[in-house]
Design an enzyme around this catalytic site. Structure first.
Site, PDB file in Angstrom:
ATOM      1  N   ASP A 104     -50.075 -18.097  67.544  1.00 17.50           N
ATOM      2  CA  ASP A 104     -50.156 -17.174  66.743  1.00 17.50           C
ATOM      3  C   ASP A 104     -50.941 -15.978  67.371  1.00 17.50           C
ATOM      4  O   ASP A 104     -51.727 -16.374  67.886  1.00 17.50           O
ATOM      5  CB  ASP A 104     -50.776 -17.643  65.310  1.00 17.50           C
ATOM      6  CG  ASP A 104     -50.064 -18.528  64.588  1.00 17.50           C
ATOM      7  OD1 ASP A 104     -48.851 -18.502  64.495  1.00 17.50           O
ATOM      8  OD2 ASP A 104     -50.909 -19.422  63.725  1.00 17.50           O
ATOM      9  N   ASP A 162     -51.419 -20.905  73.204  1.00 11.97           N
ATOM     10  CA  ASP A 162     -51.650 -20.575  71.643  1.00 11.97           C
ATOM     11  C   ASP A 162     -50.531 -20.128  71.314  1.00 11.97           C
ATOM     12  O   ASP A 162     -49.938 -19.365  72.007  1.00 11.97           O
ATOM     13  CB  ASP A 162     -53.041 -19.770  71.537  1.00 11.97           C
ATOM     14  CG  ASP A 162     -52.999 -19.461  70.177  1.00 11.97           C
ATOM     15  OD1 ASP A 162     -52.946 -20.265  69.291  1.00 11.97           O
ATOM     16  OD2 ASP A 162     -53.329 -18.031  69.840  1.00 11.97           O
TER      17      ASP A 162
END
Length: 227
Positions: A23, A21
């Protein structure tokens, strides 16, 4: 069935690919919150991000609502990247280098925006065709025109769809997903294992449901050194 801690560590050491991922995992901030702050609507959007990451509203609903408040122009997005480039989480550069040295493919799968994620990928020497993220759309005059709703990452469950596609496309057997949020956790399965990351923000439900939860990328680098 969730893997045990030792199984997860073994799958990580022997992975064909690792998907991150972006963020609050690869970078310290939430890209959409930074964009909102930059456009002067920070508080309203931060609250919606919290709900989206906690899993209390569907991802697409939260994304649509947040972007309809921000309504950023192409110029604002470019200026954000120039003036406030995303801050890499300590240890990520070395971790990606170590994975690449071992010929483990690295992918970035993000509910954030491709224009920001490309900037991050370039810093980490990750090929741009290893990015799966949402695309902002602009009118010819640069004004906000929505986002590409056909991207798998625009939906809840989208990260899992991307991983299934990668397994098929590259013939990958063992794929590990690493992230901080509910959308990362739900990508396993089809991911072979999930590692929860709490180095920037701790989301309690993710922590409780992860068989391996780390707060520093150093822990993952150390694990690779056992090979």
């Amino acid at each position: 069935m969730m893997s045990t801690l030792s199984q997860t560590k073994e799958l990580f050491r022997n992975a064909d690919a690792v998907c991150f991922d972006v963020d609050s995992t690869v970078i310290k901030e939430e890209g959409i919150d930074e964009l909102a702050k930059f456009c002067g609507v920070g508080d309203a959007v931060t609250e919606m991000t919290r709900k989206a990451m906690g899993g209390s509203v569907t991802f697409k609903t939260a994304l649509t609502e947040r972007l309809s408040i921000i309504r950023c122009s192409r110029e604002q997005v470019n200026k954000l990247i120039t003036d406030h480039p995303p801050q890499l989480t300590p240890g990520i550069r070395e971790l990606v280098e170590r994975l690449h040295e071992r010929h483990i493919k690295v992918f970035l799968i993000s509910g954030g925006f491709r224009c920001i994620v490309e900037h991050v990928a370039t810093q980490l020497n990750i090929p741009l065709d290893h990015i799966y993220a949402n695309r902002l759309k602009f009118y010819f005059n640069g004004e906000y025109a929505g986002f590409d709703e056909t991207q798998p990452t625009a939906e809840s469950g989208g990260k899992g769809k991307v991983i299934s596609m990668l397994k098929e496309q590259y013939g990958l057997k063992t794929v590990v997903m690493i992230g901080d949020g509910a959308t990362d956790l739900e990508a396993c399965p089809p991911a072979s294992a999930f590692i929860g990351f709490g180095g920037n923000v701790v989301r309690q439900q993710v922590k409780e449901r992860s068989s391996w939860y780390v707060t520093s990328f150093r822990e993952l680098i150390k694990e690779l050194e056992k090979i």
